[in-house]
Design a protein around this motif. Structure first.
Motif, PDB file in Angstrom:
ATOM      1  N   THR A 129       0.855  -1.183   0.000  1.00  0.00           N
ATOM      2  CA  THR A 129       0.000   0.000   0.000  1.00  0.00           C
ATOM      3  C   THR A 129       0.886   1.227   0.000  1.00  0.00           C
ATOM      4  N   PRO A 130       0.681   2.168  -0.930  1.00  0.00           N
ATOM      5  CA  PRO A 130       1.504   3.385  -0.962  1.00  0.00           C
ATOM      6  C   PRO A 130       1.207   4.266   0.238  1.00  0.00           C
ATOM      7  N   ALA A 131       2.212   4.959   0.728  1.00  0.00           N
ATOM      8  CA  ALA A 131       2.072   5.833   1.894  1.00  0.00           C
ATOM      9  C   ALA A 131       1.505   7.170   1.475  1.00  0.00           C
ATOM     10  N   LEU A 132       0.306   7.159   0.919  1.00  0.00           N
ATOM     11  CA  LEU A 132      -0.369   8.377   0.478  1.00  0.00           C
ATOM     12  C   LEU A 132      -1.689   8.522   1.234  1.00  0.00           C
ATOM     13  N   PRO A 133      -2.085   9.769   1.539  1.00  0.00           N
ATOM     14  CA  PRO A 133      -3.342   9.954   2.278  1.00  0.00           C
ATOM     15  C   PRO A 133      -4.527   9.276   1.597  1.00  0.00           C
ATOM     16  N   ALA A 134      -4.613   9.386   0.292  1.00  0.00           N
ATOM     17  CA  ALA A 134      -5.745   8.784  -0.405  1.00  0.00           C
ATOM     18  C   ALA A 134      -5.737   7.270  -0.273  1.00  0.00           C
ATOM     19  N   ALA A 135      -4.526   6.669  -0.346  1.00  0.00           N
ATOM     20  CA  ALA A 135      -4.427   5.215  -0.218  1.00  0.00           C
ATOM     21  C   ALA A 135      -4.805   4.765   1.187  1.00  0.00           C
ATOM     22  N   LEU A 136      -4.369   5.520   2.195  1.00  0.00           N
ATOM     23  CA  LEU A 136      -4.721   5.168   3.578  1.00  0.00           C
ATOM     24  C   LEU A 136      -6.227   5.291   3.800  1.00  0.00           C
ATOM     25  N   GLU A 137      -6.786   6.342   3.244  1.00  0.00           N
ATOM     26  CA  GLU A 137      -8.226   6.558   3.408  1.00  0.00           C
ATOM     27  C   GLU A 137      -9.019   5.459   2.722  1.00  0.00           C
ATOM     28  N   SER A 138      -8.531   5.015   1.562  1.00  0.00           N
ATOM     29  CA  SER A 138      -9.206   3.935   0.850  1.00  0.00           C
ATOM     30  C   SER A 138      -9.112   2.626   1.615  1.00  0.00           C
ATOM     31  N   ALA A 139      -7.950   2.353   2.248  1.00  0.00           N
ATOM     32  CA  ALA A 139      -7.773   1.106   2.985  1.00  0.00           C
ATOM     33  C   ALA A 139      -8.670   1.030   4.213  1.00  0.00           C
TER      34      ALA A 139
END
Length: 755
Positions: A129-139
């Motif tokens: 998982t990329p360390a990006l806000p959008a990726a964290l929010e999606s997870a």
């Protein structure tokens, strides 16, 4: 920055994600991204702010769980036997079983969320998982709706430690209905099911073991504090022999001799405010009944002491039924409370317990024999016994009672009557004893004196006619266990109302019989000649003021008319009311097949019918009967004062006026009774069918009402109203008392006409 974001998601703020305190203008406490990070673009900052709101919700919910766990550390384990301590009944100042159950459910949600954060951290470290806000929010999108919404929903619970029990369940129920999103609704239902599980634990302890586990006052079955005016709450404190330990006086019996009444009627009640959503009052009362029945059956006393009377199979089936219900609602029904399944389970628990209780009361304790004994003594059904008693106590009842010794004085003739009648072989007679309660000795539960020679008011709608100073006599019954469940103090008071009514009527009838004997004895020594017609005299002498009839003939005529009314009234009460209703009650009890609730309803209907059909709830009728009974005693006193030569020359003008006044007053009371019994109000009353039976007895030859109608029309023709019952009752104070004592005179009645 990523480690700080992950820590913030677990409720730990830092330099990147800071905690913003609440402001005075209404701003709420929250997590936000530090404004000192210029390298973040506005979309990234907004995405991180939405993401860390999960962390703030987690922080608040985690603190709620920790606080409830700390509040519950002092809780003891659940009692599991019939001899468990009752220390769980006293409400504690803080804590809640339901809040702890809710906290356990929230803890499960938070544990799932924590696991998701740990997996996310591992995925970031492995580069999945990329360390990006959008990726964290999606997870974490699966928690983006549920966790903040749970925090908002539970905020009133977090802020109000007193929100517990049924109000807490109602709050969760309303929140689940208003959730909208399926995920949030499922989560709220799951939390509500957790709270219901705590309720099922309380239900299990109460209905299976008879133990109320409610340290924080949340269950709908509540102990009755103080038990009104009847002593403290009786919570099953027994000595080694199985008898109740002394906790205070209860009537004339020792505290352990209440027959189980306090345990059944005064210990516990249903609190309407504590009913959770889906639990209706009938189901709550069924639960109350089941628990009380279990307490009775597992703690037998008296001749049944020695071990539990509840079969183990009944308790086992009830336990399995409740556990199955909790399991189905928690797992197979998405946390939804199934009202029909709950009520069916409760009825399945109540029915076998009620059957065993009914078997104990009706068959083992021989309820029918005790009801027969109450009919025989409280309702004067054993006529030879009371006839012997009145003969033995005649001289005693003819004089005013001595308050200090009256109870001991009547004990001797009571015992003598037992030995001279069919009651000598009755094993239940020793449970009865006469008590005397003087007007100054105390006040009963209704606030009225237990005795007195004037007005006696028992209960809000019952008035027992008075007779004389012996009105304080009551018949006490020592109730054996477990009949106190049915024959309570309140029931015994109602039996005593009827006993005193019948007892006083019987005394009035005997006074009229004594007057007849006295007239016959006095006439035997003079020149009066008896005819073959009862109540008729012939004499060659007239008496001044009486025309040619004479004082003896007038006394006999007045006595005959009074005896007709009193005897027929007494016969109506004993035959048409008591006997008829008793047979109907016994038939219902026998047809109930041991159903305790049906037996209780049959007995209540019996007592209600006796009160209604005896017209004790109509003060106007009671006033008339009271005056007629006192007239009977006054007539006996006058007859005893007549000369024994039978000629009447010694009858003075004052005595002549007194005889005429008694006759005139009886005529007025007959007219008053006629007016009341024939009124339109009673014609449309539920008493009408029984009233017709009474009227048939009183007026089978038309004489009673013809005479009453003439008296009434005579008053109307004279321009005066119909006689007032209460005023005529008070006018009796001008007559001679039943013991031959002088009573201060009232204004002259100036009645110079015969009847």
């Amino acid at each position: 920055m990523v480690p700080e974001v992950l820590l913030a998601l677990l409720g730990v703020p830092g330099e990147v994600i800071t905690l913003v305190p609440a402001t005075s203008d209404g701003g709420q406490e929250r997590f936000r991204v530090s404004p000192d990070l210029p390298f973040l673009e506005p979309p990234e900052r907004a995405s991180l702010d939405r993401l860390v709101s999960l962390g703030y919700a987690f922080r608040c919910l985690e603190r709620f769980v920790a606080r409830e766990d700390e509040a519950g550390t002092t809780m003891a384990t659940l009692p599991s036997g019939p001899d468990a301590s009752f220390a769980f009944n006293a409400p504690a100042s803080g804590g809640s079983l339901y809040r702890r159950a809710l906290a356990a459910g929230v803890s499960e949600v938070l544990a799932t969320y924590e696991s998701a954060i740990l997996r996310l951290e591992q995925d970031i470290l492995r580069g999945v998982t990329p360390a990006l806000p959008a990726a964290l929010e999606s997870a974490l999108s699966g928690f983006a709706l549920v966790l903040p919404a749970l925090h908002v929903t539970l905020r009133p619970v977090i802020e109000r430690p007193d929100l517990k029990g049924a109000p807490l369940l109602h709050h969760l129920h309303a929140a689940a209905l208003a959730a909208g999103a399926p995920q949030l609704e499922a989560a709220l239902r799951s939390l509500r099911a957790r709270c219901y599980r705590a309720m099922y634990q309380q239900l299990l302890a109460w209905t299976v073991h008879g133990v109320l586990v409610d340290p924080h006052g949340e269950f709908w079955v509540r102990p009755v504090e103080g038990a009104g005016g009847d002593g403290g709450v009786y919570l099953g404190d027994f000595d080694e022999s199985g008898a109740a330990k002394a906790t205070g006086a209860l009537g004339g019996n020792a505290p352990g001799d209440d027959g189980g009444e306090r345990e059944w009627h005064r210990g516990f009640q249903v609190s309407l405010e504590a009913l959770p959503p889906g639990v209706e009052l009938p189901a709550a009362e069924a639960v109350l009944f089941a628990g009380r029945a279990v307490r009775v059956l597992t703690r037998p006393r008296g001749e049944f002491a020695g071990g539990s009377l509840l079969p183990d199979a009944v308790a086992s089936r009830a336990t399995e039924a409740l556990r199955g219900l909790a399991r189905v609602e928690g797992e197979g029904n998405d946390g939804e409370f199934d009202r029909l399944a709950f009520e069916s389970t409760v009825e399945g628990i109540r029915a076998p317990v009620a059957a065993r209780l009914g078997e104990l009361v009706v068959r083992d304790a021989k309820l029918a024999k005790h009801l027969e004994a109450l009919r025989s003594y409280h309702l004067l059904g054993r006529g030879d016994f009371f006839q012997s008693f009145f003969e033995e106590a005649a001289s005693l009842l003819a004089v005013p009672p001595r308050a200090n010794t009256a109870e001991a004085d009547v004990a001797a003739p009571f015992a003598a009557a037992a030995s001279k009648s069919s009651a000598s072989d009755d094993p239940l007679l020793p449970r009865f004893r006469l008590r005397f309660v003087s007007p100054n000795q105390g006040v009963d539960d209704t606030g009225a004196g237990a005795g007195g020679s004037n007005v006696q008011k028992r209960g809000p709608n019952v008035r027992v006619p008075s007779y004389d100073g012996w009105d304080g006599l009551e018949l006490e019954y020592a109730t054996p266990w477990p009949l106190g469940l049915l024959l309570t103090r309140s029931v015994q008071r109602r039996y005593n109302h009827l006993f005193q009514y019948l007892f006083r009527l019987r005394r009035a009838a005997l006074a009229l019989d004594d007057a007849w004997f006295a007239l016959r004895r006095k006439s035997a020594s003079g020149t009066l000649r008896w005819t073959t017609t009862p109540g008729s005299f012939t004499s060659g002498h007239g008496v001044k003021g009486f025309g040619g009839d004479g004082a003896f003939q007038l006394c006999q005529r007045v006595r005959h008319d009074m005896a007709f009314v009193v005897n027929n009234w007494f016969t109506y009460l004993q035959v048409d009311v008591v006997e008829a209703q008793y047979r109907a009650m016994i038939e219902r009890v026998e047809a109930s097949e041991g159903d305790f609730s049906e037996c209780q309803r049959a007995h209540r209907a019996f007592l209600a019918a006796l009160t209604a059909q005896s017209f004790l709830d109509l003060p106007s009728v009671s006033d008339v009967i009271e005056t007629i009974m006192r007239l009977a005693g006054n007539l006996l006193a006058v007859v005893k004062s007549l000369p024994s030569d039978g000629l009447g020359e010694g009858v003075g003008e004052e005595t002549a006026d007194e005889i005429e006044a008694i006759g005139a007053e009886f005529s007025r009371q007959s007219a008053a009774l006629y007016t009341v019994l024939r009124s339109n109000r009673l014609a449309n009353d539920p008493k009408a069918p029984f009233l017709r039976t009474l009227l048939l007895r009183l007026n089978f030859n038309g004489y009673f009402f013809d005479n009453a109608a003439k008296t009434s029309s005579g008053h109307d023709a004279g321009g005066s109203d119909a006689p007032s019952v209460r005023s005529s009752a008070s006018s009796m104070k001008s007559f001679r008392s039943g013991w031959g004592e002088a009573i201060p005179p009232m204004p002259s009645l100036s009645l110079k006409r015969g009847i």
